[in-house]
Write a protein that holds these residues in place. Sequence first.
Motif, mmCIF file in Angstrom:
data_model
loop_
_atom_site.group_PDB
_atom_site.id
_atom_site.type_symbol
_atom_site.label_atom_id
_atom_site.label_comp_id
_atom_site.label_asym_id
_atom_site.label_seq_id
_atom_site.Cartn_x
_atom_site.Cartn_y
_atom_site.Cartn_z
ATOM 1 N N LEU A 32 0.952 -1.169 0.245
ATOM 2 C CA LEU A 32 0.101 0.029 -0.006
ATOM 3 C C LEU A 32 0.902 1.508 0.137
ATOM 4 N N LYS A 33 0.636 2.074 -0.910
ATOM 5 C CA LYS A 33 1.417 3.330 -0.999
ATOM 6 C C LYS A 33 0.329 4.516 -0.536
ATOM 7 N N ILE A 34 0.886 5.235 0.308
ATOM 8 C CA ILE A 34 -0.030 6.741 0.812
ATOM 9 C C ILE A 34 0.843 7.740 0.490
ATOM 10 N N ASN A 35 0.326 8.517 -0.321
ATOM 11 C CA ASN A 35 1.032 10.038 -0.640
ATOM 12 C C ASN A 35 1.095 10.666 0.404
ATOM 13 N N GLY A 36 1.947 11.562 0.264
ATOM 14 C CA GLY A 36 1.922 12.655 1.582
ATOM 15 C C GLY A 36 0.927 13.625 1.533
ATOM 16 N N GLY A 37 0.379 13.749 2.434
ATOM 17 C CA GLY A 37 -0.939 14.883 2.560
ATOM 18 C C GLY A 37 -2.291 14.019 2.229
ATOM 19 N N SER A 38 -2.094 12.866 1.978
ATOM 20 C CA SER A 38 -3.484 11.976 1.644
ATOM 21 C C SER A 38 -4.298 12.202 2.968
ATOM 22 N N ALA A 67 -21.899 16.901 16.284
ATOM 23 C CA ALA A 67 -20.582 17.227 16.683
ATOM 24 C C ALA A 67 -19.594 16.389 15.444
ATOM 25 N N GLU A 68 -20.215 14.952 15.039
ATOM 26 C CA GLU A 68 -19.619 14.659 13.736
ATOM 27 C C GLU A 68 -19.531 15.192 12.709
ATOM 28 N N SER A 69 -20.604 15.904 12.271
ATOM 29 C CA SER A 69 -20.676 16.434 11.137
ATOM 30 C C SER A 69 -19.817 17.935 11.132
ATOM 31 N N GLU A 70 -19.601 18.390 12.413
ATOM 32 C CA GLU A 70 -18.821 19.551 12.675
ATOM 33 C C GLU A 70 -17.233 18.908 12.597
ATOM 34 N N LEU A 71 -16.840 17.761 12.931
ATOM 35 C CA LEU A 71 -15.684 17.317 13.040
ATOM 36 C C LEU A 71 -15.252 17.292 11.414
ATOM 37 N N TYR A 72 -16.238 16.454 10.487
ATOM 38 C CA TYR A 72 -16.093 16.234 9.206
ATOM 39 C C TYR A 72 -15.681 17.492 8.450
ATOM 40 N N GLU A 73 -16.580 18.624 8.778
ATOM 41 C CA GLU A 73 -16.055 20.034 8.145
ATOM 42 C C GLU A 73 -14.997 20.802 8.485
ATOM 43 N N LYS A 74 -14.548 20.336 9.568
ATOM 44 C CA LYS A 74 -13.025 20.892 10.108
ATOM 45 C C LYS A 74 -11.797 19.805 9.778
ATOM 46 N N TYR A 75 -12.413 18.869 9.079
ATOM 47 C CA TYR A 75 -11.419 17.652 8.941
ATOM 48 C C TYR A 75 -10.103 18.191 7.981
ATOM 49 N N ASN A 76 -10.275 19.025 7.247
ATOM 50 C CA ASN A 76 -9.330 19.350 6.385
ATOM 51 C C ASN A 76 -8.291 20.356 7.027
ATOM 52 N N GLU A 77 -9.012 21.212 7.794
ATOM 53 C CA GLU A 77 -8.183 21.997 8.773
ATOM 54 C C GLU A 77 -7.460 21.416 10.005
ATOM 55 N N LEU A 78 -7.900 20.457 10.446
ATOM 56 C CA LEU A 78 -7.173 19.361 11.551
ATOM 57 C C LEU A 78 -6.040 18.776 10.879
ATOM 58 N N THR A 79 -6.267 18.309 9.611
ATOM 59 C CA THR A 79 -5.229 17.538 9.018
ATOM 60 C C THR A 79 -4.421 18.254 8.000
ATOM 61 N N GLU A 80 -4.385 19.605 8.081
ATOM 62 C CA GLU A 80 -3.708 20.308 7.233
ATOM 63 C C GLU A 80 -2.303 19.958 7.076
ATOM 64 N N ASP A 81 -1.602 19.707 6.038
ATOM 65 C CA ASP A 81 -0.227 19.429 5.811
ATOM 66 C C ASP A 81 0.239 18.160 6.512
ATOM 67 N N LYS A 82 -0.812 17.120 6.763
ATOM 68 C CA LYS A 82 -0.708 16.075 7.684
ATOM 69 C C LYS A 82 -0.980 14.898 6.600
ATOM 70 N N THR A 83 -0.261 13.773 6.929
ATOM 71 C CA THR A 83 -0.830 12.559 6.220
ATOM 72 C C THR A 83 -1.776 11.815 7.198
ATOM 73 N N SER A 84 -3.131 11.584 6.821
ATOM 74 C CA SER A 84 -3.803 11.161 7.801
ATOM 75 C C SER A 84 -4.568 10.005 7.502
ATOM 76 N N LEU A 85 -4.992 8.995 8.508
ATOM 77 C CA LEU A 85 -5.696 7.845 8.536
ATOM 78 C C LEU A 85 -6.821 8.159 9.230
ATOM 79 N N PHE A 86 -8.015 7.639 8.787
ATOM 80 C CA PHE A 86 -9.226 7.824 9.602
ATOM 81 C C PHE A 86 -9.924 6.448 9.623
ATOM 82 N N ILE A 87 -10.218 5.676 10.675
ATOM 83 C CA ILE A 87 -10.981 4.497 10.732
ATOM 84 C C ILE A 87 -12.416 4.691 11.248
#
Length: 608
Positions: free
Chosen positions: A371-377, A526-546
Amino acid sequence: MKYSLFKNMVYVYRRVFNFNKKLRFQIPLEMLSEILIPIMATVIPAIAVGLITDKASIQEFLLVMGGVTVLNAILLYLKQYLFTVIDMENTLARIQEFFFENSKKLMKTDYPNVEPQDKQILIQKAINSFSTNWVGIEFMMKSTPKFFVNIVGLITYGAMISSLNYIIIIILILMAVLNFILASYARNYDEKHKEDYVKYDRKIDYLYKNSTSLINGKDARIYKMETWFYNVFQQLIKKRVTWNKRVEYRYFLPSLSDNILLFIRDIVAYSMLISMVLDKEISVFTFTLFVGVIAGFSSWLNESVTAYSNLKRANMGVNDYRAYEEISEVFNHANGCEVPKPSDFPLTIEFKDVSFRYPGAERDTISNLNLKINGGSKIALVGNNGAGKTTLVKLLSGLYYPTEGKILVNGKSIKDYDIEEYYKLIGVVFQDVEVLAFTIAKNVAACEESMIDYSRINKCLELAGLKDKVDSLKDKEKTYITQSLNKDGILLSGGQMQRMMLARALYKNAPIIILDEPTSALDPIAESELYEKYNELTEDKTSLFISHRLASTKFCTRILFFENGKVAEDGTHEELMNMNGKYAQMFEIQSHYYKEEVGGEENEEFAL
Ligand SMILES: Nc1ncnc2c1ncn2[C@@H]1O[C@H](COP(=O)(O)OP(=O)(O)OP(=O)(O)O)[C@@H](O)[C@H]1O
């Protein structure tokens, strides 16, 4: 590795004397008083008889007897004082020097040294070695001075008796040897069966923790679990007590034989002395002295044997302690390659032929994963229960190394990094949330007060959606969670705790962020707020969400459907839906459920 008694004595005392330097003088002084007091007790009656038979004047008698009595009293006081001080310091040393070190080790050692069953047994054995003052470490601290005191007494009295009659010495030594053999038999039995009873200690400890935990307290009441727990407790304790009896019975044998042998000794030794005094071979003074010396000798002898036997028993505990303290680390802790710098962010991740099998398991949980995960994915990981998602998180977090293959982060295998440096790259919210009874700020920053950056705390609380709640509290971020450590502590809801854990992962500001079901306890808003903010939360990061909520995967750039430790489907939401495979099937089932909930008719607005 099992160390000899001598090596363990040196090891324990090196640490104890380092912990408290005064003990270097107090212990020898106490030993001296312990040697002199019995000698005085033997000599005083003989002096009294000697003074009487020599027809000493009343003044002489009073002067001599008064002098030795005062000396004896001083020694007794000194011994009692030192005993109390040393006993207290021994306990402190056990707790601060050994227990604290073990806790530190448990929190720091590589994770494979903690989780597997065989390691749990090692941990339990180590804990047993410092759990009370009559086992392992402290038992060795109690028994060592006793042993040396008795050996000195033994040599002194032995030399005196040999000058009178060496046969008595031989009889006494033979008796002690018999006693020693019985004690060794008991110890060997104990050592051989330790694992048989330690497993019950572990289970009893587990049940005790769970029966007293607040969280289980709810289930315990609703499901009336106390009879079940009580019965399991009873069965376990019965089994543990059976083992206790088996072991203690064997230790009892030497003490029983001790009393019988004592009786025989008295008959043999005193009849010899009486015949010598009747034959006028010895004076009344010598007779009185030697009655005391023989009793004293066999007491020194028995005490030496007991102290030695206790030392050997304590030694097993010290070995258990050291076995865990010296357990080898399995990860790379030195000579690590350079960890990526901010200029290297966002980081790429690549699993190359990765397989993983839990220690002792019969089959792989992850098999041949590529599995390859690109930076910032922003990757979403979904799949059935037990598919291996959390295991993948553990591997990527560096809690386990793959059994086969490599995980490359920024092009380098995790194994090539110093593991502690590698952990700096990872921010993770694990599935099993456990908050600590400290302040909110400490829970988020996970460090001491002096190192907390409060403005960052507030920013992370805001991002995690907990700021309003915290601001409404009297002590704000300094509010304690639960009342375990502070009477003004508060309780957080499951969702609030989850947000606090998210704030912790954000506070760390690591380039890889892993969220293992971070929304399972959140309300829909709260869940939908988290989704909306997800890009902000993970800015410049490679993230894995289960997540098991497939709606949450839509905002991720790529979705991996995991099955039996392998990626079964891989693509964007649209691609996977078009594929019409397992993901689409699961998505349909979930959205159907939501559609039906709203009036039984299809309602696009509420559909996933
Ligand atoms: N410490 C462990 N030792 C041995 N086997 C384990 C251990 N942890 C998990 N497993 C096994 O590995 C398999 C995958 O577990 P894992 O927790 O990774 O699944 P998951 O996909 O995260 O499941 P869920 O969706 O229920 O959280 C399971 O069969 C589980 O029994």
